[in-house]
Design a protein around this motif. Structure first.
Motif, PDB file in Angstrom:
ATOM      1  N   LEU A  87       0.902  -1.227   0.024  1.00 15.84           N
ATOM      2  CA  LEU A  87      -0.031  -0.098  -0.015  1.00 15.84           C
ATOM      3  C   LEU A  87       0.966   1.435  -0.076  1.00 15.84           C
ATOM      4  N   ALA A  88       1.155   1.688  -1.080  1.00 20.73           N
ATOM      5  CA  ALA A  88       1.821   2.969  -1.380  1.00 20.73           C
ATOM      6  C   ALA A  88       1.179   4.135  -1.316  1.00 20.73           C
ATOM      7  N   VAL A  89       1.456   5.227  -0.551  1.00 22.10           N
ATOM      8  CA  VAL A  89       0.645   6.482  -0.205  1.00 22.10           C
ATOM      9  C   VAL A  89       1.439   7.596  -0.823  1.00 22.10           C
ATOM     10  N   ASP A  90       1.105   8.198  -2.031  1.00 21.62           N
ATOM     11  CA  ASP A  90       1.522   9.230  -2.502  1.00 21.62           C
ATOM     12  C   ASP A  90       1.018  10.547  -2.314  1.00 21.62           C
ATOM     13  N   PRO A  91       1.746  11.833  -1.988  1.00 20.05           N
ATOM     14  CA  PRO A  91       1.562  13.001  -1.544  1.00 20.05           C
ATOM     15  C   PRO A  91       0.672  13.592  -2.599  1.00 20.05           C
ATOM     16  N   SER A  92      -0.414  14.246  -2.276  1.00 23.34           N
ATOM     17  CA  SER A  92      -1.432  14.973  -2.846  1.00 23.34           C
ATOM     18  C   SER A  92      -1.113  16.608  -3.028  1.00 23.34           C
ATOM     19  N   SER A  93      -1.332  17.108  -4.158  1.00 28.62           N
ATOM     20  CA  SER A  93      -1.098  18.388  -4.499  1.00 28.62           C
ATOM     21  C   SER A  93      -1.907  19.396  -3.620  1.00 28.62           C
ATOM     22  N   ALA A  94      -1.433  20.247  -2.948  1.00 27.17           N
ATOM     23  CA  ALA A  94      -2.202  21.215  -2.042  1.00 27.17           C
ATOM     24  C   ALA A  94      -3.231  22.035  -2.991  1.00 27.17           C
ATOM     25  N   ARG A  95      -2.824  22.202  -4.126  1.00 20.96           N
ATOM     26  CA  ARG A  95      -3.682  22.860  -5.026  1.00 20.96           C
ATOM     27  C   ARG A  95      -4.645  22.444  -5.773  1.00 20.96           C
ATOM     28  N   SER A  96      -4.139  21.128  -6.375  1.00 18.93           N
ATOM     29  CA  SER A  96      -5.414  20.547  -7.464  1.00 18.93           C
ATOM     30  C   SER A  96      -5.930  19.383  -6.460  1.00 18.93           C
ATOM     31  N   GLY A  97      -5.411  18.980  -5.463  1.00 17.73           N
ATOM     32  CA  GLY A  97      -5.658  17.723  -4.839  1.00 17.73           C
ATOM     33  C   GLY A  97      -5.390  16.420  -5.150  1.00 17.73           C
ATOM     34  N   GLY A  98      -4.879  16.466  -6.476  1.00 21.69           N
ATOM     35  CA  GLY A  98      -4.163  15.190  -7.314  1.00 21.69           C
ATOM     36  C   GLY A  98      -2.884  14.698  -6.775  1.00 21.69           C
ATOM     37  N   SER A  99      -2.872  13.444  -7.389  1.00 20.94           N
ATOM     38  CA  SER A  99      -1.732  12.641  -6.860  1.00 20.94           C
ATOM     39  C   SER A  99      -1.232  12.071  -8.297  1.00 20.94           C
ATOM     40  N   ILE A 100       0.352  11.702  -8.261  1.00 20.19           N
ATOM     41  CA  ILE A 100       0.905  11.158  -9.394  1.00 20.19           C
ATOM     42  C   ILE A 100       0.486   9.451  -9.581  1.00 20.19           C
ATOM     43  N   LEU A 101       0.367   9.226  -8.255  1.00 22.83           N
ATOM     44  CA  LEU A 101       0.296   7.586  -7.976  1.00 22.83           C
ATOM     45  C   LEU A 101       1.286   6.656  -9.011  1.00 22.83           C
ATOM     46  N   GLY A 102       2.398   7.197  -8.800  1.00 23.73           N
ATOM     47  CA  GLY A 102       3.453   6.304  -9.988  1.00 23.73           C
ATOM     48  C   GLY A 102       4.268   5.093  -9.176  1.00 23.73           C
ATOM     49  N   ASP A 103       3.953   4.821  -8.014  1.00 24.53           N
ATOM     50  CA  ASP A 103       4.525   3.676  -7.515  1.00 24.53           C
ATOM     51  C   ASP A 103       4.381   2.378  -8.169  1.00 24.53           C
ATOM     52  N   LYS A 104       3.297   1.880  -8.481  1.00 25.57           N
ATOM     53  CA  LYS A 104       3.082   1.001  -9.385  1.00 25.57           C
ATOM     54  C   LYS A 104       4.056   0.821 -10.672  1.00 25.57           C
ATOM     55  N   THR A 105       4.272   1.897 -11.392  1.00 25.90           N
ATOM     56  CA  THR A 105       5.081   1.972 -12.467  1.00 25.90           C
ATOM     57  C   THR A 105       6.507   1.754 -12.226  1.00 25.90           C
ATOM     58  N   ARG A 106       6.904   2.214 -11.052  1.00 25.37           N
ATOM     59  CA  ARG A 106       8.222   2.163 -10.702  1.00 25.37           C
ATOM     60  C   ARG A 106       8.661   0.628  -9.904  1.00 25.37           C
ATOM     61  N   MET A 107       7.546  -0.099  -9.895  1.00 26.45           N
ATOM     62  CA  MET A 107       7.907  -1.451  -9.275  1.00 26.45           C
ATOM     63  C   MET A 107       7.275  -2.478 -10.368  1.00 26.45           C
ATOM     64  N   GLU A 108       7.744  -2.347 -11.719  1.00 25.24           N
ATOM     65  CA  GLU A 108       7.065  -3.311 -12.866  1.00 25.24           C
ATOM     66  C   GLU A 108       7.352  -4.702 -12.516  1.00 25.24           C
ATOM     67  N   GLN A 109       8.414  -5.266 -12.079  1.00 24.94           N
ATOM     68  CA  GLN A 109       8.598  -6.815 -11.769  1.00 24.94           C
ATOM     69  C   GLN A 109       7.509  -7.006 -10.784  1.00 24.94           C
ATOM     70  N   LEU A 110       7.468  -6.421  -9.720  1.00 23.22           N
ATOM     71  CA  LEU A 110       6.689  -7.108  -8.499  1.00 23.22           C
ATOM     72  C   LEU A 110       5.158  -6.647  -8.931  1.00 23.22           C
ATOM     73  N   ALA A 111       4.708  -5.865  -9.626  1.00 19.60           N
ATOM     74  CA  ALA A 111       3.408  -5.584 -10.363  1.00 19.60           C
ATOM     75  C   ALA A 111       2.933  -6.872 -11.008  1.00 19.60           C
ATOM     76  N   ARG A 112       3.956  -7.505 -11.742  1.00 18.91           N
ATOM     77  CA  ARG A 112       3.282  -8.475 -12.536  1.00 18.91           C
ATOM     78  C   ARG A 112       3.642  -9.857 -11.785  1.00 18.91           C
ATOM     79  N   ASP A 113       3.899  -9.901 -10.620  1.00 20.42           N
ATOM     80  CA  ASP A 113       4.200 -11.186  -9.752  1.00 20.42           C
ATOM     81  C   ASP A 113       2.859 -11.398  -9.320  1.00 20.42           C
ATOM     82  N   PRO A 114       2.230 -12.573  -9.610  1.00 20.34           N
ATOM     83  CA  PRO A 114       1.068 -13.012  -9.173  1.00 20.34           C
ATOM     84  C   PRO A 114       0.702 -13.123  -7.824  1.00 20.34           C
ATOM     85  N   ASN A 115       1.775 -13.296  -7.014  1.00 17.74           N
ATOM     86  CA  ASN A 115       1.700 -13.552  -5.518  1.00 17.74           C
ATOM     87  C   ASN A 115       1.941 -11.949  -4.804  1.00 17.74           C
ATOM     88  N   ALA A 116       1.951 -11.075  -5.623  1.00 16.98           N
ATOM     89  CA  ALA A 116       1.846  -9.501  -4.958  1.00 16.98           C
ATOM     90  C   ALA A 116       0.945  -8.657  -5.509  1.00 16.98           C
TER      91      ALA A 116
END
Length: 330
Positions: A87-116
Motif C-alpha cells: 500500500l503505497a501512499v503518494d502525496p497529494s497536491s495542495a492546489r489540485s488535490g491530485g496525486s501522481i500515483l506512480g509507485d506501480k510503474t516504479r515496481m514493474e517486476q513486482l506488479a507482474r508477480d501473481p503473489n503480489a
C-alpha cells in the motif's frame, strides 16, 4: 442485484484471494460517498478479523530508494512463497488535490508477480504520511490472504510516526549521509523505528553507508530502552536494494522481532492500543464532518473566516467564538 447481495459476492471473491475484488474493495473504502461508506462498513463486518498478516510500515527520505527496496524485498518474499501486498501512499497536491500515483510503474517486476498486489493511494489532506483509509485497506489485504502488508508512507518527517499506529514493525530506510544529514532525521521518528536500514550500500557508497550505519547504531544506543524490544533492538543494518544484498538479513531481523513480540504478548497488546487510537481518530474525524455539514455552523465559520481575513479578529478569537456558539446550542 441489491447492494447487500453485491457486498456478499465481493466478500466471497476477496476471501478467495481475488486481486480484482481486493482492488474494488479498497476503492469502496476510500470513497467519501455516504452510501459507499455504509457498504464499506458492511463489507468489513462481513470479512471479520480472523486472518492476520505481518504489517510493516516503511518510511524514508526522498530519493532513498523506497520503491527499489520494496520491489527487491517483495520479490525476495514472493520467491519464498509469501503473498505480499504493498500500500503505497503518494502525496497529494495542495492546489489540485491530485496525486501522481506512480509507485506501480516504479515496481514493474513486482506488479507482474501473481503473489503480489500493489495499490497506490493519494494522501489527500491526511497528515501522518498515510491515507485516512489505509488502516481499512490493510484489513482488506489481510482478509484476501496476504502474508505481509508493506505500508509505504509519503516521506520522512515528524508526522510520519502515524504509520506506527497501524504497523507491527516500523522500518526506516535511509541513504548514506554525513553528520549534518544525520541531524535531519528527527528524534520523533528515530524513537518509533524498530529497524533502520541504510540503503545504497554498494559501489562507491558502500564505505560511507557502513560509517552512516555505525553512526545510527550509536544514536540508537543513546535512546531510552523501550518495553516492546528484546535486547539488541532497535538496530541499524546496511542493505543494497539494487544488488539485493543483505535483504535476507533484514527479513531475518524482522521475523526475530515479530516472533519475540508475539511470545511476550506485546503483539496483541499493541494491536489493541492501535485499535483504540483509530477509534478516537474516527470519532474526531466524524465530529469534524458533522460540523462541516451543519448549515448554522458553516455560516458561523464563513463569517469568522471573513473577520479573520479582514484583520478584525485573531484566528484564536474567531475559533473561540465559533466554539462558544456550538456550546450555547447544547
Amino acid at each position: 442485484m441489491d447492494a447487500q447481495t453485491d457486498i456478499a459476492a465481493l466478500a466471497e471473491k476477496l476471501l478467495q484471494g481475488d486481486r480484482r475484488a481486493l482492488a474494488r474493495a479498497i476503492t469502496l473504502v476510500e470513497s467519501a460517498r455516504e452510501d459507499h461508506r455504509d457498504q464499506a462498513l458492511a463489507l468489513l463486518d462481513t470479512l471479520g478479523t480472523d486472518r492476520q498478516a505481518l504489517r510493516i510500515g516503511l518510511s524514508g527520505t526522498p530519493g532513498v530508494g523506497k520503491s527499489t527496496f520494496i520491489e527487491s524485498f517483495g520479490l525476495m518474499l514472493t520467491g519464498m512463497g509469501k503473498r505480499v501486498a504493498v500500500l503505497a501512499v503518494d502525496p497529494s497536491s495542495a492546489r489540485s488535490g491530485g496525486s501522481i500515483l506512480g509507485d506501480k510503474t516504479r515496481m514493474e517486476q513486482l506488479a507482474r508477480d501473481p503473489n503480489a498486489f500493489i495499490r497506490p493511494s493519494p494522501s489527500q489532506t491526511q497528515l501522518g504520511g498515510v491515507a485516512r483509509r489505509s488502516r481499512e485497506a490493510v484489513s482488506l489485504c489481510e482478509a484476501a490472504g496476504f502474508d505481509i502488508v508493506l505500508i509505504e508512507t509519503v516521506g520522512v518527517g515528524q508526522s510520519e510516526t502515524v504509520v506506527a499506529q497501524m504497523a507491527d514493525l516500523f522500518v526506516l530506510l535511509l541513504a548514506p549521509a554525513g553528520g549534518d544529514e544525520l541531524q535531519g532525521v528527527k528524534r520523533g521518528i528515530m524513537e518509533m523505528a524498530d529497524l533502520i536500514l541504510v540503503n545504497k550500500a554498494d559501489g562507491s557508497l558502500k564505505e560511507q553507508a557502513l560509517r552512516t550505519c555505525a553512526d545510527y547504531a550509536g544514536a540508537l544506543r543513546l535512546l531510552r530502552k523501550r518495553p516492546q524490544d528484546p535486547n539488541g533492538f532497535p538496530k541499524a543494518l546496511t542493505v543494497s536494494a539494487l544488488e539485493t544484498d543483505r535483504l535476507e538479513d533484514a527479513w531475518a531481523e524482522m521475523q526475530k522481532l515479530s516472533d519475540w513480540r508475539k511470545e511476550a504478548g506485546i503483539w496483541a497488546e499493541t494491536r489493541a492500543v492501535q485499535a483504540r487510537y483509530w477509534f478516537s481518530e474516527e470519532v474526531h474525524q466524524g465530529l469534524l464532518d458533522m460540523l462541516r455539514k451543519d448549515p448554522e455552523t458553516a455560516t458561523r465559520m464563513k463569517t469568522a473566516e471573513a473577520d479573520v481575513m479582514a484583520g478584525q479578529l485573531s484566528p484564536t478569537a474567531a475559533a473561540q467564538a465559533v466554539l462558544a456558539g456550538l456550546k450555547a446550542r447544547g
